[in-house]
Design a protein around this motif. Structure first.
Motif, PDB file in Angstrom:
ATOM      1  N   ASP A 147       1.128  -1.028   0.239  1.00  0.00           N
ATOM      2  CA  ASP A 147       0.177   0.057   0.133  1.00  0.00           C
ATOM      3  C   ASP A 147       0.454   1.360   0.113  1.00  0.00           C
ATOM      4  N   ALA A 148       1.588   1.440   0.766  1.00  0.00           N
ATOM      5  CA  ALA A 148       2.390   2.225   0.908  1.00  0.00           C
ATOM      6  C   ALA A 148       3.306   2.724  -0.105  1.00  0.00           C
ATOM      7  N   ARG A 149       4.052   2.137  -1.321  1.00  0.00           N
ATOM      8  CA  ARG A 149       4.635   2.045  -2.369  1.00  0.00           C
ATOM      9  C   ARG A 149       3.733   1.714  -2.948  1.00  0.00           C
ATOM     10  N   PHE A 150       2.940   1.258  -3.448  1.00  0.00           N
ATOM     11  CA  PHE A 150       1.662   2.120  -4.142  1.00  0.00           C
ATOM     12  C   PHE A 150       1.338   4.026  -4.426  1.00  0.00           C
ATOM     13  N   ARG A 151       0.936   3.982  -2.665  1.00  0.00           N
ATOM     14  CA  ARG A 151       0.847   5.722  -2.727  1.00  0.00           C
ATOM     15  C   ARG A 151       1.951   6.399  -3.482  1.00  0.00           C
ATOM     16  N   ALA A 152       2.444   6.081  -3.107  1.00  0.00           N
ATOM     17  CA  ALA A 152       4.104   7.071  -3.380  1.00  0.00           C
ATOM     18  C   ALA A 152       4.179   7.179  -4.503  1.00  0.00           C
ATOM     19  N   ASN A 153       3.990   4.981  -5.615  1.00  0.00           N
ATOM     20  CA  ASN A 153       4.398   6.073  -7.277  1.00  0.00           C
ATOM     21  C   ASN A 153       3.254   6.229  -7.212  1.00  0.00           C
ATOM     22  N   LEU A 154       2.051   6.579  -6.665  1.00  0.00           N
ATOM     23  CA  LEU A 154       0.864   6.872  -8.070  1.00  0.00           C
ATOM     24  C   LEU A 154       1.610   8.776  -7.689  1.00  0.00           C
ATOM     25  N   ARG A 197       4.435  10.349  -7.051  1.00  0.00           N
ATOM     26  CA  ARG A 197       5.250  11.123  -7.813  1.00  0.00           C
ATOM     27  C   ARG A 197       4.807  10.431  -9.222  1.00  0.00           C
ATOM     28  N   CYS A 198       3.340   9.657  -9.806  1.00  0.00           N
ATOM     29  CA  CYS A 198       3.544   9.836 -11.427  1.00  0.00           C
ATOM     30  C   CYS A 198       2.309  10.422 -11.433  1.00  0.00           C
ATOM     31  N   VAL A 199       1.007  10.884 -11.338  1.00  0.00           N
ATOM     32  CA  VAL A 199       0.173  11.752 -10.899  1.00  0.00           C
ATOM     33  C   VAL A 199       0.691  13.798 -10.768  1.00  0.00           C
ATOM     34  N   GLU A 200       1.611  13.513 -10.192  1.00  0.00           N
ATOM     35  CA  GLU A 200       2.794  14.669 -10.572  1.00  0.00           C
ATOM     36  C   GLU A 200       3.339  15.115 -10.847  1.00  0.00           C
ATOM     37  N   GLY A 205      -3.048  14.926 -12.457  1.00  0.00           N
ATOM     38  CA  GLY A 205      -4.142  15.164 -10.997  1.00  0.00           C
ATOM     39  C   GLY A 205      -5.454  15.174 -11.502  1.00  0.00           C
ATOM     40  N   GLU A 206      -6.165  16.114 -12.651  1.00  0.00           N
ATOM     41  CA  GLU A 206      -7.441  15.712 -13.246  1.00  0.00           C
ATOM     42  C   GLU A 206      -8.294  15.162 -13.839  1.00  0.00           C
ATOM     43  N   LEU A 207      -7.017  13.961 -14.097  1.00  0.00           N
ATOM     44  CA  LEU A 207      -7.997  13.316 -14.585  1.00  0.00           C
ATOM     45  C   LEU A 207      -8.346  12.289 -14.643  1.00  0.00           C
ATOM     46  N   LEU A 208      -8.143  11.400 -12.949  1.00  0.00           N
ATOM     47  CA  LEU A 208      -7.944  10.500 -12.208  1.00  0.00           C
ATOM     48  C   LEU A 208      -9.797  10.302 -12.162  1.00  0.00           C
ATOM     49  N   ASP A 209     -10.407  10.883 -11.810  1.00  0.00           N
ATOM     50  CA  ASP A 209     -11.829  10.646 -12.392  1.00  0.00           C
ATOM     51  C   ASP A 209     -11.769  10.563 -13.541  1.00  0.00           C
ATOM     52  N   VAL A 210     -11.327  10.797 -14.543  1.00  0.00           N
ATOM     53  CA  VAL A 210     -12.161  10.432 -16.233  1.00  0.00           C
ATOM     54  C   VAL A 210     -11.807   9.225 -16.156  1.00  0.00           C
ATOM     55  N   LEU A 247       4.510   2.161 -14.447  1.00  0.00           N
ATOM     56  CA  LEU A 247       5.392   1.784 -13.388  1.00  0.00           C
ATOM     57  C   LEU A 247       5.385   1.887 -12.039  1.00  0.00           C
ATOM     58  N   LEU A 248       3.719   1.867 -11.617  1.00  0.00           N
ATOM     59  CA  LEU A 248       2.945   1.707 -10.380  1.00  0.00           C
ATOM     60  C   LEU A 248       4.001   0.329  -9.239  1.00  0.00           C
ATOM     61  N   HIS A 249       4.029  -0.830  -9.867  1.00  0.00           N
ATOM     62  CA  HIS A 249       5.104  -1.824  -9.829  1.00  0.00           C
ATOM     63  C   HIS A 249       6.558  -1.454  -9.640  1.00  0.00           C
ATOM     64  N   ASP A 250       7.061  -0.655  -9.568  1.00  0.00           N
ATOM     65  CA  ASP A 250       8.042  -0.316  -9.528  1.00  0.00           C
ATOM     66  C   ASP A 250       9.352  -2.091 -10.742  1.00  0.00           C
ATOM     67  N   PRO A 251       8.430  -1.055 -11.940  1.00  0.00           N
ATOM     68  CA  PRO A 251       9.511  -2.416 -12.500  1.00  0.00           C
ATOM     69  C   PRO A 251      10.711  -1.911 -12.737  1.00  0.00           C
ATOM     70  N   GLU A 252      11.210  -3.205 -13.099  1.00  0.00           N
ATOM     71  CA  GLU A 252      12.524  -3.000 -13.320  1.00  0.00           C
ATOM     72  C   GLU A 252      13.251  -2.490 -15.170  1.00  0.00           C
ATOM     73  N   VAL A 253      12.646  -3.208 -16.139  1.00  0.00           N
ATOM     74  CA  VAL A 253      12.704  -2.877 -17.216  1.00  0.00           C
ATOM     75  C   VAL A 253      11.025  -2.132 -18.011  1.00  0.00           C
ATOM     76  N   LEU A 254      11.246  -1.139 -18.561  1.00  0.00           N
ATOM     77  CA  LEU A 254      10.327  -0.820 -19.171  1.00  0.00           C
ATOM     78  C   LEU A 254      10.584   0.032 -20.536  1.00  0.00           C
ATOM     79  N   TYR A 255       9.067  -0.931 -21.220  1.00  0.00           N
ATOM     80  CA  TYR A 255       9.243  -1.099 -22.870  1.00  0.00           C
ATOM     81  C   TYR A 255       8.022   0.036 -23.209  1.00  0.00           C
ATOM     82  N   LEU A 256       8.704   0.722 -23.939  1.00  0.00           N
ATOM     83  CA  LEU A 256       7.966   2.300 -24.426  1.00  0.00           C
ATOM     84  C   LEU A 256       7.525   2.046 -25.714  1.00  0.00           C
ATOM     85  N   ASP A 257       6.529   2.089 -26.299  1.00  0.00           N
ATOM     86  CA  ASP A 257       6.375   1.920 -27.712  1.00  0.00           C
ATOM     87  C   ASP A 257       5.503   3.606 -28.614  1.00  0.00           C
TER      88      ASP A 257
END
Length: 342
Positions: free
Chosen positions: A138-145, A147-150, A155-160, A179-189
């Motif tokens: 829980d604590a890790r999820f809230r911190a990651n979320l 950070r990503c939101v900021e 912020g204004e899109l969370l309830d859309v 990124l919410l689960h702290d992946p070690e590798v990220l594939y971006l297309d």
């Protein structure tokens, strides 16, 4: 962060295992085509044809090429969605096709215009589902979320509901979800597709910070060479399923003899711009007060801009990046297919 690795050194005798390692990887599809009534033919298509490369932990690498080159097929094999037809690959010491579930907790994926979010749910609820699926504390999820939101301005899109988001907004939402689960590798297309200039800058800065602070390995596919220039120290080019180039972006421009275009708007109509001190610069088009100048992509635009501003009545200008398909076409004409350029 987990350090699970294997000692495989396929294709690199005497070297330790890289974080991502491909050795003569192949993927062949059987394609059926109708040739008449109740008749057809089967043929094989090599989407990936003997690719070998290594990516070290913490690298940010651009993986580029024209549409249909084999980029997405490679990514799907790296994530375990597809099983290779030949060769081998490891990601963090794991065979993706054999241990897909185990690998899923260590990777994040953003597949261009295919969202991983739930279409009819608000962003916030999609993230809560990710929270449970990946069993993120829980604590890790809230911190990651938070950070990503900021940093991604969500912020204004969370309830859309996701279906009401623009393409650019959804792309930012997808990056956060990956990124919410702290992946070690990220594939971006195509992570900046549909974004305006300000949003692109935010996403790029976010990815730079992510790599610098957490050592996240990033494999980026894009048609926007500015993404590669600002994020990656290394670029790999794939075409017709084969690795054509692996090295620095400047080296790619040199090999492909690519050119940037400087679009110059003058205050009034004038003859074609000529700069005696810049023999590599040529005017390729003139329309009224607007002129198009081509110059080597490996060269800096700053001296050229300064020279024009000093000698001509300049109103505005912009720089256009070379078309990656054109760069690869020139490479393909000069090099024998299948032999990586170094």
């Amino acid at each position: 962060m987990s350090t699970d690795t294997e000692t495989s050194t396929a294709g690199h005798p005497g070297a330790g295992a890289a974080f991502i390692e491909l050795d003569r990887l192949e993927k062949v599809f059987d394609v059926r085509r109708r040739t008449g009534f109740l008749r057809g033919e089967r043929r094989q298509v090599r989407a990936v044809d003997g690719i070998s490369f290594r990516v070290e932990r913490g690298e940010m690498v651009g993986y580029i090429g024209p549409n249909g080159a084999g980029k997405s097929t490679t990514i799907k094999m790296l994530t375990g969605i597809l099983t290779p037809s030949g060769g081998s690959l490891r990601v963090a010491g794991i065979d993706p096709s054999r241990e897909r579930t185990r690998l899923a907790h260590r990777i994040g994926v953003v597949f261009g215009q295919r969202t991983t979010l739930w279409w009819d749910l608000p962003l916030r609820d999609s993230y809560r589902l990710m929270h449970r699926m990946y069993r993120v504390p829980d604590a890790r999820f809230r911190a990651n979320l938070d950070r990503c939101v900021e940093l991604l301005d969500l912020g204004e899109l969370l309830d859309v509901p996701v279906r009401q988001l623009s393409l650019g907004q959804r792309m930012r939402g997808d990056i956060a979800a990956a990124l919410l689960h702290d992946p070690e590798v990220l594939y971006l297309d195509e992570p900046t597709i549909g974004l305006d200039v300000v949003s692109k800058a935010k996403v790029r800065q976010f990815l730079r910070d992510l790599n610098a602070e957490r050592g996240t390995t990033v494999l980026l596919t894009t048609h926007d060479l500015t993404d590669i220039e600002q994020l990656c120290s290394r670029v790999m080019v794939i075409d017709h399923g084969r690795l054509m180039y692996d090295g620095a972006l400047a080296g790619l421009h040199e090999v492909g003899e690519s050119e940037r275009t400087l679009v110059v708007d003058l205050e009034r109509e004038l003859p074609p711009i000529r700069l005696e001190s810049e023999p590599s610069v040529r005017t390729v088009k003139v329309e009224g007060p607007r002129q198009w100048l081509a110059f080597p992509a490996s060269a800096s635009a700053a001296p050229l801009v300064a020279r024009i501003a000093a000698e001509y009545p300049l109103a505005d200008l912009s720089v256009r990046e070379p078309d990656i398909e054109a760069v690869i076409a020139k490479m393909y004409a000069r090099e024998r297919p299948g032999e990586p350029v170094t």
